[in-house]
Motif scaffolding. Structure first.
Motif: not given
Length: 256
Positions: A121-145
């Motif tokens: 889940x992406x840590x964002x109170x404004x967005x209500x911590x949405x469920x995300x996939x590995x694709x989102x995580x790596x595409x947006x640079x929140x974490x590397x593979x």
């Protein structure tokens, strides 16, 4: 009298500047929140219990080689921790269907899952911590593979250990949330477990009675939250002296 510099305040904890560079003091509040802070209250003694339980679990995880930000407990409400760069993900490991998983997928609460499931889940109170996939995580640079692979490996290892630990005291670890951070030591970086692990971020059910020993007691207006947390601490062999000045509400009675 010197005032400590507040670095960050969240819903359940405050971080203060630590005594040495690269350290922080993590203070556990009595605030209880649910539904992304839409429900909020103060429950006296909750922070003391979470501090003690989280300390114990982090120490046990450290003993089996899981890297963490924990250094030591300072007092009833505070821990000394290493300063880390938090990865903006809540990592949820599920062993039994409950909560949002039951709602989203129409699976009856209490159904054993075919295997442990890791969700992000992406840590964002404004967005209500949405469920995300590995694709989102790596595409947006929140974490590397490679970082994500380490996070998943650690999360499953933590789950295996804690499931066994709680099973040994008659508690089922239904699911739990954890967070990870980047710990920099010179030019070297490693991923470590951060934040806390306590009944605030776990679902813990008594194996025999299915009594809830976690924050669902607050979410669902069941009462007896402090008593439930005290029961978890007691079963883990922890002694928490006077977490509250007064006791009220229903008391959980363990079945023989």
């Amino acid at each position: 009298m010197n005032r400590r510099r507040r670095v960050y305040e969240g819903k359940a904890k405050i971080l203060y500047e630590g005594p040495e560079p690269g350290t922080l003091v993590q203070h556990f509040k009595d605030d209880a929140t649910a539904f992304n802070n839409k429900k909020h209250d103060k429950i006296e003694g909750k922070g003391v219990l979470n501090n003690r339980i989280s300390e114990y679990l982090f120490q046990k995880l450290g003993e089996i080689g899981v890297p963490t930000h924990f250094i030591k407990r300072l007092n009833m409400r505070e821990q000394l921790i290493r300063e880390v760069e938090i990865i903006p993900l809540e990592v949820v490991i599920r062993n039994v269907a409950a909560g949002s998983l039951s709602t989203r997928l129409g699976v009856d609460e209490g159904t054993m899952l075919p295997r442990s499931i890791v969700e992000f889940y992406y840590k964002s109170d404004e967005l209500n911590d949405p469920l995300v996939t590995e694709e989102h995580i790596t595409a947006f640079g929140w974490a590397t593979p490679p970082e994500l692979e380490t996070v998943m490996s650690l999360a499953l290892r933590i789950n295996d250990f804690l499931s066994g630990l709680f099973l040994g005291v008659g508690i089922r670890l239904v699911d739990f949330k954890c967070e990870f951070g980047r710990l920099w030591e010179g030019e070297q970086m490693r991923i470590v477990l951060a934040d806390e692990i306590s009944p605030d971020c776990c679902r813990l059910w008594d194996i025999e009675t299915q009594d809830k020993l976690d924050k669902d007691r607050f979410r669902r207006d069941m009462g007896g939250l402090v008593e439930a947390y005290q029961e978890v601490a007691r079963r883990l062999g922890l002694h928490v002296d006077n977490p509250t000045r007064t006791r009220s509400g229903p008391v959980l009675v363990q079945s023989k």
